[in-house]
Design a protein around this motif. Structure first.
Motif, PDB file in Angstrom:
ATOM      1  N   PRO A 104       0.803  -1.230   0.000  1.00 10.21           N
ATOM      2  CA  PRO A 104       0.000   0.000   0.000  1.00 10.21           C
ATOM      3  C   PRO A 104       0.832   1.275   0.000  1.00 10.21           C
ATOM      4  CG  PRO A 104      -0.914  -1.588   1.532  1.00 10.21           C
ATOM      5  CD  PRO A 104       0.399  -2.147   1.076  1.00 10.21           C
ATOM      6  N   GLU A 105       1.995   1.253   0.648  1.00 12.13           N
ATOM      7  CA  GLU A 105       2.846   2.444   0.671  1.00 12.13           C
ATOM      8  C   GLU A 105       3.428   2.720  -0.716  1.00 12.13           C
ATOM      9  OE1 GLU A 105       3.230   4.551   3.097  1.00 12.13           O
ATOM     10  OE2 GLU A 105       1.902   3.397   4.399  1.00 12.13           O
ATOM     11  N   ALA A 106       3.822   1.658  -1.418  1.00 12.63           N
ATOM     12  CA  ALA A 106       4.348   1.818  -2.770  1.00 12.63           C
ATOM     13  C   ALA A 106       3.253   2.290  -3.724  1.00 12.63           C
ATOM     14  CB  ALA A 106       4.941   0.508  -3.266  1.00 12.63           C
ATOM     15  N   VAL A 107       2.040   1.786  -3.528  1.00  8.62           N
ATOM     16  CA  VAL A 107       0.910   2.201  -4.351  1.00  8.62           C
ATOM     17  C   VAL A 107       0.684   3.695  -4.217  1.00  8.62           C
ATOM     18  CG1 VAL A 107      -1.607   2.070  -4.565  1.00  8.62           C
ATOM     19  CG2 VAL A 107      -0.263  -0.030  -4.380  1.00  8.62           C
ATOM     20  N   ARG A 108       0.662   4.169  -2.988  1.00 11.52           N
ATOM     21  CA  ARG A 108       0.390   5.593  -2.758  1.00 11.52           C
ATOM     22  C   ARG A 108       1.550   6.474  -3.210  1.00 11.52           C
ATOM     23  NH1 ARG A 108      -2.659   2.395  -0.555  1.00 11.52           N
ATOM     24  NH2 ARG A 108      -4.770   2.891   0.169  1.00 11.52           N
ATOM     25  N   GLY A 109       2.752   5.946  -3.106  1.00 13.72           N
ATOM     26  CA  GLY A 109       3.899   6.685  -3.625  1.00 13.72           C
ATOM     27  C   GLY A 109       3.819   6.846  -5.134  1.00 13.72           C
ATOM     28  N   THR A 110       3.423   5.773  -5.808  1.00 12.29           N
ATOM     29  CA  THR A 110       3.294   5.808  -7.263  1.00 12.29           C
ATOM     30  C   THR A 110       2.212   6.783  -7.701  1.00 12.29           C
ATOM     31  OG1 THR A 110       4.033   3.513  -7.453  1.00 12.29           O
ATOM     32  CG2 THR A 110       2.773   4.398  -9.298  1.00 12.29           C
ATOM     33  N   LEU A 111       1.052   6.713  -7.062  1.00  7.79           N
ATOM     34  CA  LEU A 111      -0.048   7.609  -7.431  1.00  7.79           C
ATOM     35  C   LEU A 111       0.301   9.061  -7.124  1.00  7.79           C
ATOM     36  CD1 LEU A 111      -3.082   5.472  -6.217  1.00  7.79           C
ATOM     37  CD2 LEU A 111      -2.373   5.890  -8.571  1.00  7.79           C
ATOM     38  N   SER A 112       1.007   9.282  -6.027  1.00  6.25           N
ATOM     39  CA  SER A 112       1.375  10.643  -5.646  1.00  6.25           C
ATOM     40  C   SER A 112       2.279  11.285  -6.684  1.00  6.25           C
ATOM     41  CB  SER A 112       2.070  10.623  -4.276  1.00  6.25           C
ATOM     42  OG  SER A 112       2.409  11.918  -3.870  1.00  6.25           O
ATOM     43  N   ILE A 113       3.253  10.535  -7.187  1.00 12.65           N
ATOM     44  CA  ILE A 113       4.173  11.073  -8.190  1.00 12.65           C
ATOM     45  C   ILE A 113       3.540  11.098  -9.578  1.00 12.65           C
ATOM     46  CG2 ILE A 113       6.340  10.627  -9.418  1.00 12.65           C
ATOM     47  CD1 ILE A 113       7.475   9.618  -6.759  1.00 12.65           C
ATOM     48  N   ASN A 114       2.959   9.986  -9.991  1.00 14.92           N
ATOM     49  CA  ASN A 114       2.480   9.855 -11.363  1.00 14.92           C
ATOM     50  C   ASN A 114       1.210  10.631 -11.660  1.00 14.92           C
ATOM     51  OD1 ASN A 114       4.616   8.104 -11.491  1.00 14.92           O
ATOM     52  ND2 ASN A 114       3.446   6.342 -12.190  1.00 14.92           N
ATOM     53  N   VAL A 115       0.368  10.813 -10.649  1.00 18.13           N
ATOM     54  CA  VAL A 115      -0.895  11.530 -10.871  1.00 18.13           C
ATOM     55  C   VAL A 115      -0.832  12.942 -10.283  1.00 18.13           C
ATOM     56  CG1 VAL A 115      -3.390  11.523 -10.544  1.00 18.13           C
ATOM     57  CG2 VAL A 115      -2.183   9.362 -10.895  1.00 18.13           C
ATOM     58  N   LEU A 116      -0.646  13.040  -8.971  1.00 19.46           N
ATOM     59  CA  LEU A 116      -0.599  14.363  -8.350  1.00 19.46           C
ATOM     60  C   LEU A 116       0.595  15.165  -8.865  1.00 19.46           C
ATOM     61  CD1 LEU A 116      -1.649  13.575  -4.670  1.00 19.46           C
ATOM     62  CD2 LEU A 116      -3.062  14.289  -6.600  1.00 19.46           C
ATOM     63  N   GLY A 117       1.689  14.476  -9.161  1.00 21.76           N
ATOM     64  CA  GLY A 117       2.859  15.169  -9.707  1.00 21.76           C
ATOM     65  C   GLY A 117       2.557  15.814 -11.048  1.00 21.76           C
ATOM     66  N   VAL A 118       1.752  15.138 -11.872  1.00 19.79           N
ATOM     67  CA  VAL A 118       1.338  15.727 -13.149  1.00 19.79           C
ATOM     68  C   VAL A 118       0.444  16.936 -12.896  1.00 19.79           C
ATOM     69  CG1 VAL A 118      -0.069  15.345 -15.219  1.00 19.79           C
ATOM     70  CG2 VAL A 118       1.604  13.629 -14.516  1.00 19.79           C
ATOM     71  N   PHE A 119      -0.524  16.792 -11.988  1.00 22.15           N
ATOM     72  CA  PHE A 119      -1.393  17.929 -11.665  1.00 22.15           C
ATOM     73  C   PHE A 119      -0.563  19.116 -11.176  1.00 22.15           C
ATOM     74  CE2 PHE A 119      -5.198  15.026 -10.367  1.00 22.15           C
ATOM     75  CZ  PHE A 119      -5.306  14.573 -11.672  1.00 22.15           C
ATOM     76  N   ASN A 120       0.407  18.828 -10.306  1.00 19.42           N
ATOM     77  CA  ASN A 120       1.220  19.907  -9.722  1.00 19.42           C
ATOM     78  C   ASN A 120       2.094  20.604 -10.756  1.00 19.42           C
ATOM     79  OD1 ASN A 120       0.115  19.230  -7.251  1.00 19.42           O
ATOM     80  ND2 ASN A 120       1.881  18.009  -6.592  1.00 19.42           N
ATOM     81  N   THR A 121       2.374  19.921 -11.846  1.00 16.26           N
ATOM     82  CA  THR A 121       3.157  20.505 -12.939  1.00 16.26           C
ATOM     83  C   THR A 121       2.271  21.281 -13.900  1.00 16.26           C
ATOM     84  OG1 THR A 121       4.738  18.661 -12.817  1.00 16.26           O
ATOM     85  CG2 THR A 121       4.741  19.972 -14.838  1.00 16.26           C
ATOM     86  N   VAL A 122       1.140  20.703 -14.213  1.00 17.98           N
ATOM     87  CA  VAL A 122       0.279  21.260 -15.251  1.00 17.98           C
ATOM     88  C   VAL A 122      -0.538  22.454 -14.773  1.00 17.98           C
ATOM     89  CG1 VAL A 122      -1.721  20.730 -16.710  1.00 17.98           C
ATOM     90  CG2 VAL A 122       0.182  19.114 -16.568  1.00 17.98           C
ATOM     91  N   GLU A 123      -1.046  22.388 -13.558  1.00 19.41           N
ATOM     92  CA  GLU A 123      -1.932  23.459 -13.081  1.00 19.41           C
ATOM     93  C   GLU A 123      -1.294  24.851 -13.130  1.00 19.41           C
ATOM     94  OE1 GLU A 123      -4.735  20.668 -10.173  1.00 19.41           O
ATOM     95  OE2 GLU A 123      -3.068  21.829  -9.323  1.00 19.41           O
ATOM     96  N   PRO A 124      -0.049  25.017 -12.638  1.00 13.73           N
ATOM     97  CA  PRO A 124       0.563  26.346 -12.748  1.00 13.73           C
ATOM     98  C   PRO A 124       0.784  26.776 -14.198  1.00 13.73           C
ATOM     99  CG  PRO A 124       1.718  24.997 -11.124  1.00 13.73           C
ATOM    100  CD  PRO A 124       0.806  24.088 -11.881  1.00 13.73           C
ATOM    101  N   ALA A 125       1.047  25.810 -15.070  1.00 13.67           N
ATOM    102  CA  ALA A 125       1.258  26.127 -16.485  1.00 13.67           C
ATOM    103  C   ALA A 125      -0.038  26.592 -17.134  1.00 13.67           C
ATOM    104  CB  ALA A 125       1.805  24.910 -17.219  1.00 13.67           C
ATOM    105  N   ILE A 126      -1.152  25.990 -16.760  1.00 10.81           N
ATOM    106  CA  ILE A 126      -2.451  26.391 -17.313  1.00 10.81           C
ATOM    107  C   ILE A 126      -2.707  27.857 -17.017  1.00 10.81           C
ATOM    108  CG2 ILE A 126      -4.949  26.132 -17.067  1.00 10.81           C
ATOM    109  CD1 ILE A 126      -4.497  23.146 -16.619  1.00 10.81           C
ATOM    110  N   GLU A 127      -2.488  28.248 -15.785  1.00  7.43           N
ATOM    111  CA  GLU A 127      -2.752  29.628 -15.379  1.00  7.43           C
ATOM    112  C   GLU A 127      -1.934  30.617 -16.203  1.00  7.43           C
ATOM    113  OE1 GLU A 127      -2.700  32.387 -11.310  1.00  7.43           O
ATOM    114  OE2 GLU A 127      -2.136  30.264 -11.224  1.00  7.43           O
ATOM    115  N   ALA A 128      -0.648  30.318 -16.358  1.00  4.71           N
ATOM    116  CA  ALA A 128       0.228  31.237 -17.094  1.00  4.71           C
ATOM    117  C   ALA A 128      -0.090  31.254 -18.582  1.00  4.71           C
ATOM    118  CB  ALA A 128       1.686  30.849 -16.865  1.00  4.71           C
ATOM    119  N   MET A 129      -0.307  30.079 -19.161  1.00  2.00           N
ATOM    120  CA  MET A 129      -0.505  30.004 -20.605  1.00  2.00           C
ATOM    121  C   MET A 129      -1.849  30.550 -21.049  1.00  2.00           C
ATOM    122  SD  MET A 129       1.263  26.338 -21.530  1.00  2.00           S
ATOM    123  CE  MET A 129       3.048  26.128 -21.476  1.00  2.00           C
ATOM    124  N   THR A 130      -2.907  30.246 -20.304  1.00  2.00           N
ATOM    125  CA  THR A 130      -4.216  30.766 -20.698  1.00  2.00           C
ATOM    126  C   THR A 130      -4.261  32.284 -20.573  1.00  2.00           C
ATOM    127  OG1 THR A 130      -5.071  30.302 -18.467  1.00  2.00           O
ATOM    128  CG2 THR A 130      -5.483  28.643 -20.182  1.00  2.00           C
TER     129      THR A 130
END
Length: 265
Positions: A104-130
């Protein structure tokens, strides 16, 4: 300089596809914002990019840290407006032969990086680019996001999530002048796949992967998938009876190392 983006941000730029993309984009007239966690490796990539004529600045950041990512991406954009943001950072995890359930710890680590990490990268870019009504966002998914694999449940789930995220953003952001591309690689020769014990059909070098991705991004392709025979095979699997596909996949001997990453940075 060739046509295309001038200011490019890449996460996970210290190795694998991220490193190969940074080097591929590096040329005179381009400015690279390289994000990663390993300072020494990241600085080495930046030095190689500068040697090829590009400007390159580095940001030591963990994509799981939303506040830090927002701050660093804003700083990178303030230095020079971002034309292209590539959300590439990711990890894999899975099951070894005979193992029934993932840690379960590895699962949450994977989701945190692969999913939330993408959100954390993309969201600030959306604001600036739009706000500028121009820009391009690229999300790195995986063939594993097209159909669940019995030896890597959490990884498949994480990539399926970002596939749908990219698909949704593409329609939402197009009216605001921002293009979104989903990158769907198969097996690429990287430190991640080096640890995978499996038949790796259609495996390509990271340099070849970067070439294909860059070509697709230059033409603003909605989906950049390679190799195509694997992509279409995975698509076919989704249309066949699920239990039949599950039974066939269980016959393939695969061992996926468990990630050491955890939910919190």
């Amino acid at each position: 300089m060739k046509r295309g983006a001038r200011r490019i941000l890449v996460t996970g730029a210290s190795s694998g596809i991220g490193r190969a993309l940074a080097l591929r984009y590096a040329q005179e007239g381009r400015s690279l914002a390289l994000f990663g966690r390993d300072a020494a490796r990241l600085e080495a990539v930046a030095a190689d990019c500068r040697a090829k004529g590009a400007e390159a600045d580095v940001s030591i950041a963990d994509v799981r840290d939303r506040a830090a990512m927002a701050e660093r991406i804003a700083a990178a954009d303030a230095r020079e407006p971002l034309d292209l943001v590539i959300a590439n950072a990711g990890v894999s995890t899975g099951l070894s032969r005979g193992q029934i359930a993932e840690d379960p710890e590895a699962v949450r680590g994977t989701l945190s990086i692969n999913v939330l990490g993408v959100f954390n990268t993309v969201e600030p870019a959306i604001e600036a680019m739009t706000a500028r009504r121009r820009g391009q966002i690229a999300v790195v998914g995986s063939m594993a996001g097209l159909r669940g694999l019995p030896y890597s449940p959490a990884y498949c789930a994480s990539k399926a999530a970002v596939h749908l995220y990219a698909d949704s953003l593409r329609g939402a952001l197009a009216p605001h002048g921002v293009h979104v591309s989903l990158i769907v690689p198969g097996f690429v020769a990287t430190p991640m796949t080096d640890k995978l014990k499996a038949w790796q059909a259609g495996k390509v070098s990271d340099e070849k992967a970067a070439e294909i991705i860059m070509r697709g991004l230059d033409r603003r392709a909605a989906v950049i998938a390679f190799p195509l025979f694997v992509y279409y095979a995975m698509k076919l699997f989704t249309m066949l009876p699920p239990r039949t596909v599950d039974s066939v996949m269980r016959l393939v001997e695969v061992s996926v190392p468990q990630t050491h990453e955890r939910e919190k940075p």
